[in-house]
Write a protein that holds these residues in place. Structure first.
Motif, short mmCIF file in Angstrom:
data_model
loop_
_atom_site.label_atom_id
_atom_site.label_comp_id
_atom_site.label_asym_id
_atom_site.label_seq_id
_atom_site.Cartn_x
_atom_site.Cartn_y
_atom_site.Cartn_z
N ILE A 128 55.40 69.78 36.46
CA ILE A 128 54.01 69.30 36.44
C ILE A 128 53.50 69.11 35.01
CG2 ILE A 128 53.00 71.62 36.69
CD1 ILE A 128 51.58 68.40 38.23
N PHE A 129 53.94 69.97 34.07
CA PHE A 129 53.34 69.86 32.74
C PHE A 129 53.74 68.61 31.96
CE2 PHE A 129 52.24 74.27 33.70
CZ PHE A 129 50.88 74.19 33.43
N PRO A 130 54.94 68.02 32.20
CA PRO A 130 55.16 66.72 31.55
C PRO A 130 54.10 65.70 31.96
CG PRO A 130 57.25 67.63 32.30
CD PRO A 130 56.16 68.52 32.86
N ALA A 131 53.72 65.66 33.23
CA ALA A 131 52.71 64.70 33.69
C ALA A 131 51.34 65.02 33.08
CB ALA A 131 52.63 64.70 35.21
N VAL A 132 51.05 66.30 32.99
CA VAL A 132 49.75 66.70 32.41
C VAL A 132 49.67 66.28 30.95
CG1 VAL A 132 48.34 68.70 31.77
CG2 VAL A 132 49.41 68.60 34.03
N TRP A 133 50.77 66.51 30.24
CA TRP A 133 50.77 66.14 28.81
C TRP A 133 50.73 64.62 28.65
CZ3 TRP A 133 49.10 67.76 24.57
CH2 TRP A 133 49.60 67.37 23.33
N SER A 134 51.41 63.90 29.54
CA SER A 134 51.32 62.44 29.50
C SER A 134 49.87 61.99 29.70
CB SER A 134 52.20 61.80 30.56
OG SER A 134 53.56 61.95 30.24
N ALA A 135 49.16 62.66 30.61
CA ALA A 135 47.75 62.30 30.83
C ALA A 135 46.96 62.53 29.54
CB ALA A 135 47.16 63.14 31.96
N GLN A 136 47.27 63.62 28.85
CA GLN A 136 46.53 63.92 27.61
C GLN A 136 46.86 62.91 26.51
OE1 GLN A 136 47.33 68.53 28.01
NE2 GLN A 136 45.54 68.21 26.71
N LEU A 137 48.14 62.52 26.43
CA LEU A 137 48.53 61.51 25.44
C LEU A 137 47.89 60.15 25.77
CD1 LEU A 137 52.32 62.38 25.06
CD2 LEU A 137 50.55 62.73 23.33
N ALA A 138 47.89 59.81 27.06
CA ALA A 138 47.28 58.54 27.47
C ALA A 138 45.78 58.55 27.16
CB ALA A 138 47.52 58.29 28.96
N ALA A 139 45.15 59.70 27.38
CA ALA A 139 43.73 59.82 27.05
C ALA A 139 43.52 59.64 25.55
CB ALA A 139 43.21 61.18 27.51
N ARG A 140 44.40 60.24 24.76
CA ARG A 140 44.30 60.12 23.29
C ARG A 140 44.32 58.65 22.88
NH1 ARG A 140 43.06 59.05 19.20
NH2 ARG A 140 43.82 59.62 17.12
N ALA A 141 45.19 57.89 23.53
CA ALA A 141 45.30 56.46 23.19
C ALA A 141 44.01 55.72 23.53
CB ALA A 141 46.48 55.84 23.94
N GLU A 142 43.20 56.28 24.43
CA GLU A 142 41.93 55.67 24.83
C GLU A 142 40.76 56.23 24.01
OE1 GLU A 142 41.58 53.37 27.24
OE2 GLU A 142 43.54 53.45 28.21
N GLY A 143 41.08 57.13 23.06
CA GLY A 143 40.00 57.77 22.29
C GLY A 143 39.31 58.89 23.06
N VAL A 144 39.94 59.34 24.14
CA VAL A 144 39.37 60.41 24.97
C VAL A 144 40.06 61.73 24.61
CG1 VAL A 144 39.13 61.28 27.33
CG2 VAL A 144 38.80 58.84 26.85
N GLY A 145 39.26 62.75 24.30
CA GLY A 145 39.82 64.06 23.99
C GLY A 145 40.04 64.85 25.26
N SER A 146 40.96 65.82 25.19
CA SER A 146 41.25 66.63 26.37
C SER A 146 41.60 68.04 25.95
CB SER A 146 42.42 66.02 27.15
OG SER A 146 43.59 66.05 26.37
N ALA A 147 41.50 68.96 26.89
CA ALA A 147 41.96 70.34 26.65
C ALA A 147 42.56 70.87 27.93
CB ALA A 147 40.80 71.23 26.20
N LEU A 148 43.81 71.31 27.80
CA LEU A 148 44.50 71.90 28.95
C LEU A 148 44.02 73.35 29.09
CD1 LEU A 148 48.36 71.69 29.36
CD2 LEU A 148 47.07 73.68 30.05
N THR A 149 43.63 73.76 30.27
CA THR A 149 43.21 75.15 30.46
C THR A 149 43.90 75.74 31.68
OG1 THR A 149 41.32 74.89 31.96
CG2 THR A 149 40.92 74.48 29.61
N SER A 150 44.13 77.06 31.61
CA SER A 150 44.78 77.73 32.73
C SER A 150 43.96 78.88 33.29
CB SER A 150 46.16 78.23 32.30
OG SER A 150 46.04 79.02 31.15
N VAL A 151 42.90 79.28 32.59
CA VAL A 151 42.20 80.52 32.99
C VAL A 151 41.62 80.47 34.40
CG1 VAL A 151 41.60 81.64 30.82
CG2 VAL A 151 40.17 79.78 31.68
N LEU A 152 41.10 79.33 34.80
CA LEU A 152 40.47 79.27 36.13
C LEU A 152 41.50 79.57 37.22
CD1 LEU A 152 37.85 78.67 37.68
CD2 LEU A 152 38.59 76.29 37.84
N GLY A 153 42.67 78.93 37.09
CA GLY A 153 43.73 79.15 38.08
C GLY A 153 44.23 80.58 38.06
N ILE A 154 44.30 81.16 36.86
CA ILE A 154 44.84 82.52 36.75
C ILE A 154 43.90 83.54 37.40
CG2 ILE A 154 45.35 84.39 35.09
CD1 ILE A 154 46.40 82.21 33.16
N PHE A 155 42.61 83.43 37.10
CA PHE A 155 41.70 84.49 37.55
C PHE A 155 40.93 84.15 38.83
CE2 PHE A 155 42.15 85.34 32.93
CZ PHE A 155 42.68 86.62 33.03
#
Ligand SMILES: Cc1cc2nc3c(=O)[nH]c(=O)nc-3n(C[C@H](O)[C@H](O)[C@H](O)COP(=O)(O)O)c2cc1C
Length: 219
Positions: A128-155
């Motif tokens: 799953i994380f290759p796809a997530v990182w691809s989404a973040q890279l694709a967003a970067r190319a659009e000038g859109v910033g992103s942040a991957l977070t895991s805390v919600l799922g963990i807790f």
């Protein structure tokens, strides 16, 4: 955008404007993401976009509780140490990450778009994380910033999945939640420990054979 620029400058951009992200941009981000590899090309994934203020209002308090728990558990000793030596470069770096992560939590409802990635039969997250990182890279190319977070799922994964209507008992787990928005700050090359400190050749501990003191791509 040059692929190397995207690779070097895609950072955790947690301070973003509330301006909506056009649907055409969202579509390009997701359509790039689903090109990513997965084990056996299983594509055992689901992606859920969140832009409804009512849904964000339900998740925001859970997210803030989760990040507070993170600071009080895994990070407690490291943060206490960093606060006692704030001039130390490692301390200031950790305190900056904490301030930035807390900012995202405090402004959760103002983030225009979230993407939640779900996976099934993939305990390592390797599919799953290759796809997530691809989404973040694709967003970067659009000038859109992103942040991957895991805390919600963990807790609070179960509660979040219930809010999002994920069917129970079907094996889906929430891999992560990624925030998206147009950044208020500027893009920069991600500082990291250099290659020669983290890479070997042929056997563990043997020098990789080159030293890279400065990033090999710069703006
Ligand atoms: C598996 C994983 C989990 C993460 N979880 C969180 C999180 O829960 N909250 C958050 O604000 N950032 C989270 N991050 C973002 C990291 O803090 C960030 O990638 C790291 O500090 C490097 O930031 P930089 O690229 O801006 O230098 C996570 C990143 C990864 C890869």
């Amino acid at each position: 955008m040059d692929v190397r620029e995207a690779l070097y400058t895609t950072r955790a951009m947690r301070r973003v404007r509330p301006d909506p992200i056009p649907e055409a941009v969202q579509a390009r981000i997701l359509d790039a993401a689903i090109r990513a590899p997965s084990g056996g090309n299983s594509q055992s994934w689901r992606f859920l976009l969140i832009d409804d203020p009512a849904v964000k209002a339900k998740l925001g308090p859970l997210y803030r509780d989760a990040i507070g728990t993170l600071w009080e558990s895994f990070y407690r000793d490291r943060l206490d140490g960093a606060r006692s030596t704030p001039e130390d470069p490692d301390s200031s770096s950790l305190l900056r990450v904490q301030a930035s992560a807390q900012h995202l939590a405090d402004h959760f409802e103002d983030v225009p778009l979230f993407l939640v990635a779900f996976t099934r039969g993939d305990p390592s997250g390797g599919s799953i994380f290759p796809a997530v990182w691809s989404a973040q890279l694709a967003a970067r190319a659009e000038g859109v910033g992103s942040a991957l977070t895991s805390v919600l799922g963990i807790f609070h994964g179960d509660q979040a999945m219930e809010i999002l209507g994920v069917p129970p008992g079907k094996g889906w787990t929430m891999a992560c939640l990624v925030s998206f928005g147009y950044p208020t700050g500027r893009w920069d090359v991600a500082p990291r420990r250099p290659v020669h400190e983290v890479a070997y050749r042929n056997s563990w501990g043997t020098a990789v054979g080159f030293e890279i003191s400065e990033p090999l791509w710069s703006p």
